[in-house]
Design an enzyme around this catalytic site. Structure first.
Site, PDB file in Angstrom:
ATOM      1  N   GLY A   1      -7.769  -2.990   0.517  1.00 55.01           N
ATOM      2  CA  GLY A   1      -8.787  -3.091   1.678  1.00 55.01           C
ATOM      3  C   GLY A   1     -10.243  -2.533   1.195  1.00 55.01           C
TER       4      GLY A   1
ATOM      5  CB  ALA B   1      -2.843  -6.758   9.705  1.00 49.67           C
TER       6      ALA B   1
ATOM      7  CB  SER C   1      -4.786   4.189  10.884  1.00 49.00           C
ATOM      8  OG  SER C   1      -3.953   4.974   9.783  1.00 49.00           O
ATOM      9  NE  ARG C   2       0.960   0.082   9.594  1.00 42.72           N
ATOM     10  CZ  ARG C   2       1.236  -1.320   9.130  1.00 42.72           C
ATOM     11  NH1 ARG C   2       2.517  -1.608   8.455  1.00 42.72           N
ATOM     12  NH2 ARG C   2       0.742  -2.215   9.392  1.00 42.72           N
ATOM     13  CG  ASN C   3      -0.247   5.621   6.976  1.00 39.91           C
ATOM     14  OD1 ASN C   3       0.803   6.388   6.143  1.00 39.91           O
ATOM     15  ND2 ASN C   3      -0.565   4.549   6.567  1.00 39.91           N
TER      16      ASN C   3
ATOM     17  CD  GLU D   1       3.942   0.836   3.006  1.00 39.47           C
ATOM     18  OE1 GLU D   1       4.600   1.683   2.303  1.00 39.47           O
ATOM     19  OE2 GLU D   1       4.026  -0.385   2.792  1.00 39.47           O
TER      20      GLU D   1
ATOM     21  CE  LYS E   1      -4.766   2.341   2.558  1.00 40.75           C
ATOM     22  NZ  LYS E   1      -4.412   1.638   3.672  1.00 40.75           N
TER      23      LYS E   1
ATOM     24  CE  LYS F   1      -3.517  -2.630   2.509  1.00 38.90           C
ATOM     25  NZ  LYS F   1      -4.331  -2.722   3.773  1.00 38.90           N
TER      26      LYS F   1
ATOM     27  CG  ASP G   1      -8.134   0.870   1.737  1.00 38.69           C
ATOM     28  OD1 ASP G   1      -8.114   0.691   3.178  1.00 38.69           O
ATOM     29  OD2 ASP G   1      -7.239   0.824   0.825  1.00 38.69           O
TER      30      ASP G   1
END
Length: 333
Positions: A139, A143, A257-259, A284, A194, A109, A247
């Site tokens: 998505g 995960a 969400s790590r972002n 990402e 996204k 992604k 998504d």
């Protein structure tokens, strides 16, 4: 449509582990490239990835983990790439010739930082992978929720509908519902964008902006995404479908969400360098923002992308999040 009986997964991170769990539960044999030797040993002996989603119990009879990427690629005619984009070039580039003639699905992604390309374009240029042999798994899907077997949705995009249907059959089970499409370029870019918009959402959260602003930010983001995808690859697509809007929503709003977490730290005043150190997993969007920003300016007429511009200023230029988002507020409606 029958499912794949065996395949290869490259990448031992969270989403790679989630995909292996799905394949495992569907009784598909997986040859799994995992970089860390201790991870390989643990997976093969006790069926657990000690580094990501360590609570997931896998069936060792249906998995062969290896730290030898050549072995993993050679083992199957179908390869699913789930290596984080930040490490993809250095991990895969020496072995790209081994992918030729195989069916490749990307679950990445992000964009390749070294080339500024989405994975499909990178593989086409560097490995001569034809688009008919390429597909995208996207998505909305975290995960962490796959690990808990919470009902989730995936989208498989490919020009070859038979390949898409076969991957759909391989991924579908009681807790995963899969749809298919042929917008491989649009879904790849949507998966990149996204993450950028999730960073914007996180910055707003870190600055103390409330739900009212977030709703306007994301409604503007989906319209911005529609303009962007229309510029990159014009085709008939419903931007409100799960692969695009869905998504975006889960990545911008979820605590998984790590972002979003990355952006939240920036909004709280941390530098990009400090934020990278604080986050174990890869955001990402932080690696994608520069090529995304430049691509919006690559045509004669610059695309209007105020949210992308704001994230670029904060992440790439070190601009004040407070001042940048004060300016962004006036550009949203």
């Amino acid at each position: 449509m029958s499912k794949y009986q065996s395949l290869t997964v490259l990448g031992g991170g969270s989403f790679g582990t989630a995909l292996v769990k799905i394949f495992n539960d569907n009784e598909v044999f997986v040859t799994w490239y995992v970089k860390e030797e201790d991870g390989v040993k643990s997976i093969n002996t006790v069926g657990q990835n000690p580094h990501y989603l360590s609570s997931v119990q896998l069936n060792t009879n249906l998995i062969h983990a290896t730290s030898n990427i050549e072995e993993a690629i050679a083992a199957s005619s179908t390869v699913v790439i789930a290596i984080p984009s930040a490490f993809l070039h250095q991990s895969l580039h020496p072995f790209l010739s081994l992918l030729k003639g195989k069916t490749i699905f990307s679950a990445v992604k992000g964009m390749v930082p070294e080339t500024g390309q989405i994975i499909g374009d990178y593989l086409a240029e560097c490995a001569a992978i034809e688009l008919k042999n390429f597909g995208v798994i996207s998505g909305p899907c975290h995960a962490e929720e796959i690990a808990l077997e919470r009902h989730s949705y995936l989208t498989v995009s490919a020009l070859d509908s038979l390949k898409a249907d076969q991957m759909k059959a391989t991924l579908s089970n009681a807790y995963v519902r899969v749809s298919t499409g042929n917008d491989i370029i649009g879904t790849e870019y949507a998966a990149v964008l996204k993450n950028v918009y999730a960073i914007a959402s996180g910055i707003a959260s870190g600055l103390g902006y409330g739900d009212n602003f977030q709703s306007v930010l994301i409604s503007n983001a989906i319209r911005e995404m529609k303009r962007y995808l229309g510029r990159i690859y014009k085709m008939k697509r419903n931007i409100n479908q799960s692969a695009y809007l869905g998504d975006l929503l889960v990545t911008a709003y979820s605590d998984h969400s790590r972002n979003k977490r990355f952006g939240h730290r920036l909004g709280q005043g941390m530098t990009v360098k400090e934020t990278f150190k604080a986050e174990k997993m890869i955001a990402e969007g932080a690696y994608a923002i520069r090529p995304v920003y430049l691509m919006a300016r690559s045509h004669k007429k610059t695309l209007r992308t105020p949210i992308i511009d704001a994230v670029y200023k904060v992440v790439e230029k070190g601009a004040s999040a407070t001042e940048t988002f004060e300016s962004l507020k006036e550009k949203l409606n």
